[in-house]
Design an enzyme around this catalytic site. Structure first.
Site, PDB file in Angstrom:
ATOM      1  N   THR A 120       0.005  -5.163   1.858  1.00 28.79           N
ATOM      2  CA  THR A 120       1.422  -5.070   2.184  1.00 28.79           C
ATOM      3  C   THR A 120       1.806  -3.607   2.355  1.00 28.79           C
ATOM      4  O   THR A 120       0.955  -2.724   2.331  1.00 28.79           O
ATOM      5  CB  THR A 120       2.277  -5.787   1.110  1.00 28.79           C
ATOM      6  N   ASN A 135      -3.402  -7.311   7.449  1.00 36.29           N
ATOM      7  CA  ASN A 135      -2.817  -7.710   6.168  1.00 36.29           C
ATOM      8  C   ASN A 135      -3.763  -8.551   5.324  1.00 36.29           C
ATOM      9  O   ASN A 135      -3.402  -8.973   4.226  1.00 36.29           O
ATOM     10  CB  ASN A 135      -1.495  -8.472   6.388  1.00 36.29           C
ATOM     11  N   LYS A 164      -0.762  -1.339   5.850  1.00 41.33           N
ATOM     12  CA  LYS A 164      -1.356  -2.212   6.863  1.00 41.33           C
ATOM     13  C   LYS A 164      -2.077  -1.438   7.967  1.00 41.33           C
ATOM     14  O   LYS A 164      -3.086  -1.918   8.502  1.00 41.33           O
ATOM     15  CB  LYS A 164      -0.292  -3.134   7.459  1.00 41.33           C
ATOM     16  N   ALA A 207       6.003  -5.196  12.803  1.00 40.98           N
ATOM     17  CA  ALA A 207       6.262  -6.629  12.647  1.00 40.98           C
ATOM     18  C   ALA A 207       6.290  -7.333  13.996  1.00 40.98           C
ATOM     19  O   ALA A 207       5.752  -8.434  14.156  1.00 40.98           O
ATOM     20  CB  ALA A 207       7.575  -6.849  11.905  1.00 40.98           C
ATOM     21  N   SER A 245      11.969   2.627  25.611  1.00 42.77           N
ATOM     22  CA  SER A 245      10.600   2.969  26.007  1.00 42.77           C
ATOM     23  C   SER A 245       9.582   2.372  25.051  1.00 42.77           C
ATOM     24  O   SER A 245       8.474   2.005  25.462  1.00 42.77           O
ATOM     25  CB  SER A 245      10.430   4.488  26.073  1.00 42.77           C
ATOM     26  N   GLY A 262      13.202  -5.708  18.108  1.00 42.76           N
ATOM     27  CA  GLY A 262      12.339  -4.739  17.453  1.00 42.76           C
ATOM     28  C   GLY A 262      11.026  -4.584  18.193  1.00 42.76           C
ATOM     29  O   GLY A 262      10.592  -5.496  18.912  1.00 42.76           O
TER      30      GLY A 262
END
Length: 295
Positions: free
Chosen positions: A71, A96, A75, A140, A164, A136
């Site tokens: 975590t 992970n 990672k 993630a 970008s 995002g």
């Protein structure tokens, strides 16, 4: 030696490694999986020094450890440490899940598959043919892209504060998108205002850090209307501000607790060759969160 000591001595050792790691729910999840499947698993937390992740992992494996969940903030370091990477780990650029096989450290990323299993299996929302908005373009989001593409949505739109960065991330997945017949589009969050109602989406996934800061991404309300699933990778005792906003707009909402359980189940399967049932474990965690909320 007590019976508990004896069982731990004969169990295969696994850890979640991070810094900080005291808050992790992974030990409770994997303990539940072990009870359910009858697997001899001992699962603990391991806090590694910020400058000592690789040494901590190597020492754990040298002492007979079987596998690690990784975590924050390690990672990317886990990706560099692994001798062998799965396709989805390579696509995510982060790892992970680690394990030893034939003397080599293997790395995988189960976050993305955990996300799509939660959406499709637990939330009964088929991704194939749907239009997905991913908020995002950080780690993630990277981890989610390939598993989402493999579900064959008609379109994935990536919107990020820095346009970008969204475009750069999508460049990494053009070949996979072509293979699965998925249209890709990326831009800044402000570009969402230029979408017409004909370009509405079916699933909105918040993979940004906005919820950590109590902020709502600037998503036009019509993108979060009735029939839309609004999903936040974050979870907590209270709904995130993004989910509260989405609910007011009429969307169906879900936090990322199911993703946490599903990514853990995939890691358990990699390590043990047994796929645990996730529904009862998710229900236990949800009840614990609700108890914390009332407390």
């Amino acid at each position: 030696m007590t019976s508990t000591d004896s069982s731990q001595a004969t169990s295969d050792r696994y850890v979640v490694i991070g810094n900080p790691v005291a808050h992790s729910r992974s030990p409770a999840i994997h303990a539940a999986f072990a009870r359910q499947t009858g697997e001899a698993v001992q699962y603990d937390r391991l806090e590694a020094p910020l400058d000592g992740f690789a040494d901590a992992v190597r020492q754990f494996f040298a002492e007979g450890g079987y596998g690690c969940n990784v975590t924050v903030p390690f990672k990317l370091e886990a990706y560099d440490l692994a001798d062998r990477l799965t396709e989805r780990a390579e696509a995510a650029g982060a790892v992970n899940t680690l394990w030893i096989e034939e003397g080599l450290i293997h790395g995988d990323n189960t976050d993305g598959i955990g996300l799509v299993r939660d959406i499709q299996d637990n939330l009964d929302t088929l991704i194939e043919g749907k239009r997905v908005l991913l908020l995002g373009a950080g780690g993630a989001a990277m981890g989610a892209m390939l598993p989402l593409i493999e579900c064959r949505p008609s379109r994935i739109v990536v919107a990020n504060r820095t346009a970008s960065r969204a475009s750069d991330m999508l460049e990494e997945f053009v070949e996979a998108a072509d293979q699965y017949g998925v249209e890709l589009w990326g831009g800044g969050l402000d570009a969402l205002d230029g979408l017409s109602e004909d370009e509405a989406v079916d699933v909105v996934i918040n993979a940004s850090s906005s919820s950590l800061h109590g902020e709502v991404p600037p998503v036009p309300e019509f993108l979060l209307g009735e029939g839309v699933l609004a999903y936040d990778m974050m979870y907590g005792a209270e709904p995130t501000v993004f989910l509260q906003f989405a609910a007011r707009c009429g969307a169906r909402t879900s936090d990322g607790l199911g993703m946490l359980v599903e990514q853990a189940a995939e890691a358990f399967y990699i390590w043990r060759g047994v796929r645990p049932r996730t529904a009862p474990v998710l229900a236990e965690l949800r009840a614990a969160l609700q108890a914390e909320r009332k407390g």
